[in-house]
Write a protein that holds these residues in place. Structure first.
Motif, PDB file in Angstrom:
ATOM      1  N   TYR A 182       0.704  -1.076  -0.031  1.00 44.88           N
ATOM      2  CA  TYR A 182       0.165   0.054   0.044  1.00 44.88           C
ATOM      3  C   TYR A 182       0.961   1.376   0.044  1.00 44.88           C
ATOM      4  O   TYR A 182       1.902   1.225   0.466  1.00 44.88           O
ATOM      5  CB  TYR A 182      -0.881   0.051   1.269  1.00 44.88           C
ATOM      6  CG  TYR A 182      -2.205  -0.719   1.215  1.00 44.88           C
ATOM      7  CD1 TYR A 182      -2.265  -2.424   1.367  1.00 44.88           C
ATOM      8  CD2 TYR A 182      -3.519  -0.150   0.778  1.00 44.88           C
ATOM      9  CE1 TYR A 182      -3.150  -2.988   1.252  1.00 44.88           C
ATOM     10  CE2 TYR A 182      -4.463  -1.220   0.784  1.00 44.88           C
ATOM     11  CZ  TYR A 182      -4.409  -2.588   1.115  1.00 44.88           C
ATOM     12  OH  TYR A 182      -5.448  -3.141   0.968  1.00 44.88           O
ATOM     13  N   GLN A 228       1.016   5.426   0.952  1.00 41.81           N
ATOM     14  CA  GLN A 228       0.053   6.673   1.464  1.00 41.81           C
ATOM     15  C   GLN A 228       0.708   7.851   1.260  1.00 41.81           C
ATOM     16  O   GLN A 228       1.853   8.263   1.603  1.00 41.81           O
ATOM     17  CB  GLN A 228       0.041   6.417   3.043  1.00 41.81           C
ATOM     18  CG  GLN A 228      -0.726   7.505   3.681  1.00 41.81           C
ATOM     19  CD  GLN A 228      -0.796   7.405   5.414  1.00 41.81           C
ATOM     20  OE1 GLN A 228       0.113   6.695   6.021  1.00 41.81           O
ATOM     21  NE2 GLN A 228      -1.653   7.629   6.010  1.00 41.81           N
ATOM     22  N   GLY A 263      -1.184  13.219   4.040  1.00 43.34           N
ATOM     23  CA  GLY A 263      -2.572  13.385   4.617  1.00 43.34           C
ATOM     24  C   GLY A 263      -3.778  12.803   3.877  1.00 43.34           C
ATOM     25  O   GLY A 263      -4.963  13.105   3.843  1.00 43.34           O
ATOM     26  N   GLU A 264      -3.439  11.828   3.084  1.00 41.02           N
ATOM     27  CA  GLU A 264      -4.588  10.792   2.524  1.00 41.02           C
ATOM     28  C   GLU A 264      -4.485   9.238   3.268  1.00 41.02           C
ATOM     29  O   GLU A 264      -3.820   8.929   4.021  1.00 41.02           O
ATOM     30  CB  GLU A 264      -4.172  10.565   1.234  1.00 41.02           C
ATOM     31  CG  GLU A 264      -4.212  11.857   0.297  1.00 41.02           C
ATOM     32  CD  GLU A 264      -4.035  11.701  -1.098  1.00 41.02           C
ATOM     33  OE1 GLU A 264      -3.797  12.553  -1.890  1.00 41.02           O
ATOM     34  OE2 GLU A 264      -3.988  10.546  -1.443  1.00 41.02           O
ATOM     35  N   GLY A 265      -5.506   8.678   2.812  1.00 40.65           N
ATOM     36  CA  GLY A 265      -5.421   7.113   3.472  1.00 40.65           C
ATOM     37  C   GLY A 265      -4.891   6.367   2.630  1.00 40.65           C
ATOM     38  O   GLY A 265      -3.758   7.036   1.671  1.00 40.65           O
ATOM     39  N   LEU A 266      -4.607   4.944   2.955  1.00 40.08           N
ATOM     40  CA  LEU A 266      -4.008   4.142   2.152  1.00 40.08           C
ATOM     41  C   LEU A 266      -4.706   3.758   0.832  1.00 40.08           C
ATOM     42  O   LEU A 266      -5.653   3.342   0.842  1.00 40.08           O
ATOM     43  CB  LEU A 266      -3.566   2.702   2.962  1.00 40.08           C
ATOM     44  CG  LEU A 266      -2.341   3.020   4.087  1.00 40.08           C
ATOM     45  CD1 LEU A 266      -2.894   3.968   5.211  1.00 40.08           C
ATOM     46  CD2 LEU A 266      -2.139   1.532   4.392  1.00 40.08           C
ATOM     47  N   GLY A 310       6.117   0.733   7.886  1.00 43.35           N
ATOM     48  CA  GLY A 310       5.947   1.663   6.846  1.00 43.35           C
ATOM     49  C   GLY A 310       7.384   2.270   6.479  1.00 43.35           C
ATOM     50  O   GLY A 310       8.334   2.159   7.587  1.00 43.35           O
ATOM     51  N   PHE A 324      -7.929   5.142  11.126  1.00 41.69           N
ATOM     52  CA  PHE A 324      -8.384   4.660   9.615  1.00 41.69           C
ATOM     53  C   PHE A 324      -9.205   3.502   9.619  1.00 41.69           C
ATOM     54  O   PHE A 324      -9.436   2.603  10.345  1.00 41.69           O
ATOM     55  CB  PHE A 324      -7.170   4.245   8.854  1.00 41.69           C
ATOM     56  CG  PHE A 324      -6.407   5.262   8.358  1.00 41.69           C
ATOM     57  CD1 PHE A 324      -5.075   5.521   8.978  1.00 41.69           C
ATOM     58  CD2 PHE A 324      -6.707   6.076   7.315  1.00 41.69           C
ATOM     59  CE1 PHE A 324      -4.239   6.404   8.703  1.00 41.69           C
ATOM     60  CE2 PHE A 324      -5.963   6.997   6.854  1.00 41.69           C
ATOM     61  CZ  PHE A 324      -4.741   7.335   7.627  1.00 41.69           C
ATOM     62  N   GLY A 338     -10.543   4.598   4.496  1.00 37.87           N
ATOM     63  CA  GLY A 338     -10.984   5.977   4.235  1.00 37.87           C
ATOM     64  C   GLY A 338      -9.949   6.955   4.410  1.00 37.87           C
ATOM     65  O   GLY A 338      -8.610   6.516   4.238  1.00 37.87           O
TER      66      GLY A 338
END
Lengths: 114, 113
Positions: free
Chosen positions: A36, A38, A41-44, A107, B90, B105
């Motif tokens: 994934y 990221q 400021g965003e989701g995965l 991560g 999340f 999300g």
């Protein structure tokens, strides 16, 4: 228990450099494996996945091969761009059991400089 | 709009207050999840749900409560917020098959002061 170990960051590269982010896992049975991404400021978002041994997932120039013998799923890209700067997560999902959750590595922050 | 949405995006609350984070998905996915993201820990599972009215604990459930009366909604409640619950939360959903990915999300950044 089941776990994912990722190469520690942060990683800083120049544009057009080759990228490798190492990921190894410990799991019972035969998990599905995921990368994934990221962005700030965003989701995965799913980058790529592989669901059985020797499968290669690929997307947007990124690739990773499911290596059962070394329990690894290393992420590679031949020529990174500034827009690839993000945090990358390796994850697994077990075949057995009812939970169906993803187990994530910690991560790896990637910064690509122009 | 199709997808998975969380609200609020940002929340500041005081220690001891109850706060609820909302999650709504439009795909009718059977599975829904709550994760928290903290520096150095990646994402850790708080609770998950396999279907409406079926929920179970994840890795770090203490201090949290969930419910799932409808397939599309999966709210997370902090009954008495503590500073250690300051985090980014999340929500995610997925189909039941093992080879399918989860969709996330945008996250809720919660600060407990």
């Amino acid at each position: 228990g089941d776990s994912v170990t990722q190469m520690e960051g942060p990683v800083t590269l120049s544009e057009e450099a080759f990228l490798t982010i190492n990921c190894t896992y410990t799991a019972t049975g035969y998990p599905s494996l995921f990368w994934y991404v990221q962005y700030p400021g965003e989701g995965l978002q799913l980058l790529l996945k592989a669901t059985k041994a020797d499968d290669k997932g690929s997307n947007k120039g990124f690739e990773a091969t499911y290596r059962k013998e070394t329990t690894s799923f290393h992420l590679e890209k031949g020529s990174v761009q500034v827009s690839d700067s993000a945090v990358y997560f390796c994850a697994l999902k077990l075949a057995a059991g009812s939970a169906r959750q993803l187990t994530f590595g910690s991560g790896t922050q990637l910064t690509v400089l122009p | 709009d199709a997808g998975i949405t969380q609200s609020p995006r940002y929340k500041i609350t005081e220690t001891g207050r109850q706060v609820t984070l909302m999650c709504h998905q439009t795909w009718s996915h059977s599975y829904m999840f709550w994760y928290r993201q903290d520096l150095g820990h990646g994402l850790r599972l708080i609770y998950y749900s396999a279907a409406a009215d079926i929920t179970d604990k994840g890795e770090v459930p203490d201090g949290y409560v969930v419910s799932r009366s409808k397939t599309e909604n999966f709210p997370l409640t902090l009954e008495s917020a503590t500073r250690s619950q300051t985090s980014v939360y999340f929500c995610a959903s997925s189909e039941g098959r093992v080879n399918t990915e989860a969709f996330f999300g945008q996250g809720t950044r919660l600060t407990v002061v």
